[in-house]
Write an enzyme that holds these catalytic residues in place. Sequence first.
Site, PDB file in Angstrom:
ATOM      1  CG  ASP A 143      -4.400  -0.464  -2.788  1.00 31.29           C
ATOM      2  OD1 ASP A 143      -4.883  -1.597  -2.584  1.00 31.29           O
ATOM      3  OD2 ASP A 143      -4.257   0.380  -1.900  1.00 31.29           O
ATOM      4  CD  GLN A 185      -2.219   6.395  -3.550  1.00 31.75           C
ATOM      5  OE1 GLN A 185      -1.425   7.155  -4.105  1.00 31.75           O
ATOM      6  NE2 GLN A 185      -2.892   6.717  -2.479  1.00 31.75           N
ATOM      7  NE  ARG A 213      -3.909  -1.136   0.600  1.00 28.90           N
ATOM      8  CZ  ARG A 213      -4.927  -1.498   1.349  1.00 28.90           C
ATOM      9  NH1 ARG A 213      -4.802  -2.466   2.206  1.00 28.90           N
ATOM     10  NH2 ARG A 213      -6.095  -0.898   1.266  1.00 28.90           N
ATOM     11  CE1 TYR A 261      -3.844  -3.274   5.439  1.00 27.41           C
ATOM     12  CE2 TYR A 261      -1.505  -3.692   5.151  1.00 27.41           C
ATOM     13  CZ  TYR A 261      -2.783  -3.601   4.622  1.00 27.41           C
ATOM     14  OH  TYR A 261      -2.983  -3.834   3.292  1.00 27.41           O
ATOM     15  CB  SER A 275      -7.506   0.990  -2.079  1.00 24.43           C
ATOM     16  OG  SER A 275      -6.649   0.958  -0.973  1.00 24.43           O
TER      17      SER A 275
HETATM   18  P1  NAD Z   1      -8.280  -3.281   6.796  1.00 23.09           P
HETATM   19  O1  NAD Z   1      -9.309  -3.708   5.807  1.00 23.09           O
HETATM   20  O2  NAD Z   1      -7.185  -4.190   7.151  1.00 23.09           O
HETATM   21  O3  NAD Z   1      -9.036  -2.871   8.163  1.00 23.09           O
HETATM   22  C1  NAD Z   1     -10.155  -2.008   8.151  1.00 23.09           C
HETATM   23  C2  NAD Z   1     -10.097  -1.090   9.340  1.00 23.09           C
HETATM   24  O4  NAD Z   1     -10.356  -1.812  10.544  1.00 23.09           O
HETATM   25  C3  NAD Z   1      -8.753  -0.409   9.538  1.00 23.09           C
HETATM   26  O5  NAD Z   1      -8.938   0.993   9.512  1.00 23.09           O
HETATM   27  C4  NAD Z   1      -8.301  -0.898  10.905  1.00 23.09           C
HETATM   28  O6  NAD Z   1      -7.578   0.085  11.616  1.00 23.09           O
HETATM   29  C5  NAD Z   1      -9.621  -1.194  11.568  1.00 23.09           C
HETATM   30  N1  NAD Z   1      -9.580  -2.046  12.776  1.00 23.09           N
HETATM   31  C6  NAD Z   1      -8.837  -3.152  13.032  1.00 23.09           C
HETATM   32  N2  NAD Z   1      -9.109  -3.637  14.257  1.00 23.09           N
HETATM   33  C7  NAD Z   1     -10.071  -2.825  14.794  1.00 23.09           C
HETATM   34  C8  NAD Z   1     -10.786  -2.817  16.021  1.00 23.09           C
HETATM   35  N3  NAD Z   1     -10.549  -3.701  16.982  1.00 23.09           N
HETATM   36  N4  NAD Z   1     -11.706  -1.842  16.204  1.00 23.09           N
HETATM   37  C9  NAD Z   1     -11.954  -0.917  15.256  1.00 23.09           C
HETATM   38  N5  NAD Z   1     -11.319  -0.881  14.073  1.00 23.09           N
HETATM   39  C10 NAD Z   1     -10.378  -1.818  13.844  1.00 23.09           C
HETATM   40  O7  NAD Z   1      -7.621  -1.904   6.359  1.00 23.09           O
HETATM   41  P2  NAD Z   1      -7.701  -1.113   4.984  1.00 23.09           P
HETATM   42  O8  NAD Z   1      -8.965  -0.363   4.907  1.00 23.09           O
HETATM   43  O9  NAD Z   1      -7.375  -2.023   3.865  1.00 23.09           O
HETATM   44  O10 NAD Z   1      -6.480  -0.100   5.130  1.00 23.09           O
HETATM   45  C11 NAD Z   1      -5.917   0.226   6.355  1.00 23.09           C
HETATM   46  C12 NAD Z   1      -5.020   1.412   6.194  1.00 23.09           C
HETATM   47  O11 NAD Z   1      -3.941   1.129   5.279  1.00 23.09           O
HETATM   48  C13 NAD Z   1      -5.624   2.635   5.562  1.00 23.09           C
HETATM   49  O12 NAD Z   1      -6.565   3.307   6.243  1.00 23.09           O
HETATM   50  C14 NAD Z   1      -4.348   3.401   5.311  1.00 23.09           C
HETATM   51  O13 NAD Z   1      -3.808   3.954   6.452  1.00 23.09           O
HETATM   52  C15 NAD Z   1      -3.485   2.329   4.755  1.00 23.09           C
HETATM   53  N6  NAD Z   1      -3.553   2.419   3.310  1.00 23.09           N
HETATM   54  C16 NAD Z   1      -2.564   3.106   2.680  1.00 23.09           C
HETATM   55  C17 NAD Z   1      -2.606   3.247   1.309  1.00 23.09           C
HETATM   56  C18 NAD Z   1      -1.519   3.998   0.586  1.00 23.09           C
HETATM   57  O14 NAD Z   1      -0.706   4.613   1.208  1.00 23.09           O
HETATM   58  N7  NAD Z   1      -1.476   3.932  -0.719  1.00 23.09           N
HETATM   59  C19 NAD Z   1      -3.633   2.673   0.582  1.00 23.09           C
HETATM   60  C20 NAD Z   1      -4.623   1.976   1.242  1.00 23.09           C
HETATM   61  C21 NAD Z   1      -4.563   1.847   2.611  1.00 23.09           C
END
Ligand code: NAD
Length: 377
Positions: free
Chosen positions: A132, A129, A124, A230, A135
Amino acid sequence: MTKLVIFKEKAGETRVALVPADVQKLLGLGYQISVEAGAGELASFNDDSYRKVGAEIVEGDALQQAKASADVLVRIQKPSLEDLDGLREDALHLSFLDPFKEKELLQAFAKGHIKAVSLEMIPRTTLAQKMDVLSSQTSLAGYAAVILAASKMPQIFPMMMTPSGNISPVRVFVIGVGVAGLQVIATAKRLGARVEAFDTRVAVEEQVKSLGARFLKIDLGEDAEDAKGYASELTPEQIKKQQDAQAKVCAKSDLVITTAKVFGRQAPILLTEEMLAAMKPGSLVIDMAVATGGNVVGSDPEREIITENGVRIIGADQLERLVPLDASNMFSGNIRAFLEHFTDSETKELQLPLDEKILRECLITTGGEIVHERFKN
Ligand code: NAD
């Protein structure tokens, strides 16, 4: 010339991995493309739309021949073991692989000397990006979850004040605000809901507020974010604390959507039986983490559950399948970007240096071995 095959997905999948517009761009990069008959049908791309841009439609023996000579094979869902029969050595296979659970499949890729890329392992990072798929697909799933909820709920989302009476806005609670959760909040707000949300990562509070939703504050100790952005796994004590703090919000919500995942691990149970029993009859829970164990006790990916007090629970996996046209367009853009990144624009050759930053994180097998550090043993 790089030969590429796009497969028709298995039953239940509505999307296609590459759409005609991206096929056309790849043809311009020197690719020769075969598409299994009917591959794009459910996503609104018929065979003719692929023929028109210059792809060949194949089925039966022609499909087997295309498969056997292909340099690149593209599909969305992980293949079956039989799907790997007859592929040529060193071919590149792109798809989701569910690598944490699919040991046998990874071994079969290695045995067949196929280069298997696991799309869920694409890093990520800013550079990757545009590739991805997690996302692009989960943000659409977040949108679809709210639309699904709106179609199932016994009330409307927005506030209405009329001579016949007043309607309060629906109350939505979102647990887990990553890519899917942000889109859930944005969509629910657009429909007029009152939204509250929680995530264990501290950075999320600002994002929630900027969408006009309220952030539920729960002090779980240190920030639960790992170096890759994450969420890290919580201790049982932290999970209990979170459950207690969320119980009141759940009890007054009409809709709870959970998306809380921990990469590569089981999702934490965040809605217990006790919390469900305290919710209002007719309220709805959508568990978007169901594929990795679920955030809601008892949620089931196969069927809707109704609790004794009349709360409905939907275990919803891959809701992006409800919007296959846009989901395919975005998925396809990600795959095209990946292939463009690894295709030399002058020689038009596919080049896959094993030490390249993106490839070394998502390539699982090559040269007859599982090479990815995380899955080697
Ligand atoms: P994910 O699908 O793994 O998790 C979804 C959400 O659940 C996350 O926000 C996580 O913090 C939350 N979570 C986990 N345990 C929890 C709990 N006990 N209670 C409440 N919430 C909880 O994550 P995702 O949506 O695929 O992505 C996570 C993060 O990765 C993004 O928000 C971002 O920071 C990062 N990301 C970066 C890029 C990039 O830089 N290009 C792109 C995509 C995502």
